[in-house]
Scaffold this active site. Structure first.
Site, PDB file in Angstrom:
ATOM      1  N   ASP A   1     -48.783   7.152 -37.154  1.00  0.00           N
ATOM      2  CA  ASP A   1     -48.497   8.556 -37.460  1.00  0.00           C
ATOM      3  C   ASP A   1     -49.291   9.406 -36.470  1.00  0.00           C
ATOM      4  OD1 ASP A   1     -48.166  11.146 -38.990  1.00  0.00           O
ATOM      5  OD2 ASP A   1     -47.300   9.756 -40.450  1.00  0.00           O
TER       6      ASP A   1
ATOM      7  N   ASP B   1     -48.368   9.544 -30.585  1.00  0.00           N
ATOM      8  CA  ASP B   1     -47.271  10.500 -30.490  1.00  0.00           C
ATOM      9  C   ASP B   1     -46.018   9.735 -30.080  1.00  0.00           C
ATOM     10  OD1 ASP B   1     -45.462  12.477 -29.990  1.00  0.00           O
ATOM     11  OD2 ASP B   1     -46.695  13.581 -28.544  1.00  0.00           O
TER      12      ASP B   1
ATOM     13  N   TYR C   1     -30.990  17.433 -35.421  1.00  0.00           N
ATOM     14  CA  TYR C   1     -31.189  16.402 -36.439  1.00  0.00           C
ATOM     15  C   TYR C   1     -29.951  15.521 -36.574  1.00  0.00           C
ATOM     16  CZ  TYR C   1     -32.705  14.365 -40.889  1.00  0.00           C
ATOM     17  OH  TYR C   1     -33.087  13.495 -41.883  1.00  0.00           O
TER      18      TYR C   1
ATOM     19  N   LYS D   1     -29.574  11.547 -35.572  1.00  0.00           N
ATOM     20  CA  LYS D   1     -29.221  10.572 -36.607  1.00  0.00           C
ATOM     21  C   LYS D   1     -27.895   9.875 -36.299  1.00  0.00           C
ATOM     22  CE  LYS D   1     -32.857  11.077 -39.207  1.00  0.00           C
ATOM     23  NZ  LYS D   1     -33.884   9.996 -39.250  1.00  0.00           N
TER      24      LYS D   1
END
Length: 253
Positions: A35, A56, A148, A152
């Site tokens: 993370d 990152d 987004y 996806k």
């Protein structure tokens, strides 16, 4: 099922990634959590005796550093769960170019790079599970979510291609495509929408977020974690290249 396996989970410090990390560790997997939130990551990893690395993943070097860390520490990677992601809502004409690039890097390029870098280990062992935390937006689109939805949809294509390539080597690759999951990020979205529309939070869930679903209930992170474990099990050995909707009927109509 996962006992004795080495699993990388990205986005592991909170929400879905944390639930998956906890679930895999509870069942005996050796978990490597990644993370960007270093303090939170170390805190949560310590609770389940997992190793962790703050990286990152929007940068290729970060993806390489994560996999190298796991291989150096544990000599193998058996399971990769790509979870890390963010959401930004904006019309195309106003969408910030740097935000577009960041989101594509984090949610499409990073899963590709991490998959590429673990592939050799999985092939050598004749067994691997790559699970991409996708979205209902990997199957359908919504307005104002161009980055987004594009990331996806790309992840859906990557899942199918990698599933075809991995099959002969004992590697399965699948995407979980949920509707809204109750996470801190979604809770904040609900609160903001409730204020904007001057309606109760439950109305935001039923009348805005899940208006296209027949089951008007948010999913829980633990539900996604259970599906991850199923996809790692022998019962799911014949499932690969699949986009699995967990959407309350959103795509049924």
């Amino acid at each position: 099922m996962v006992k004795g396996k080495v699993a990388i989970v990205t986005g592991g410090a909170s929400g879905i990634g944390l639930a998956i990390s906890q679930s895999l560790a509870k069942d005996g997997a050796t978990v490597v959590m990644a993370d960007v939130s270093e303090a939170k990551l170390k805190e949560e990893a310590g609770k389940i005796n997992a190793s962790c690395i703050a990286v990152d993943l929007s940068k290729r070097d970060g993806c390489k550093a994560l996999v190298d860390f796991a291989l150096q520490k544990h000599n193998r990677v058996d399971i990769l769960v790509n979870v890390a992601g963010i959401q930004t809502v904006s019309p195309i004409e106003d969408f910030p170019e740097d935000k577009w690039e960041f989101m594509i890097n984090l949610m499409l390029n990073a899963p590709f790079y991490c998959t590429k870098y673990v592939w050799k280990s999985m092939k050598a062992n004749g067994w691997g599970r790559v699970i991409n935390l996708n979205s209902i937006h990997g199957l359908v689109a919504s307005e104002f979510k161009s980055a987004y939805v594009s990331a996806k949809h790309g992840l859906s294509g990557l899942t199918k291609c990698a599933g075809l390539e991995g099959g002969p080597h004992g590697i399965t690759v699948n995407s979980i495509c949920p509707a809204y999951v109750r996470t801190p990020l979604v809770d904040n979205q609900i609160e903001a929408q409730a204020k904007t529309h001057n309606i109760p939070a439950e109305k935001v869930i039923t009348d805005i977020m899940l208006v296209k679903s027949s089951i008007k209930k948010l999913l829980e992170p633990s539900t996604i974690a259970d599906i991850v474990k199923f996809l790692c099990s022998d019962a799911a050995a014949g499932i690969t290249g699949a986009l699995i909707p967990i959407d309350g009927g959103w795509t049924a109509g």
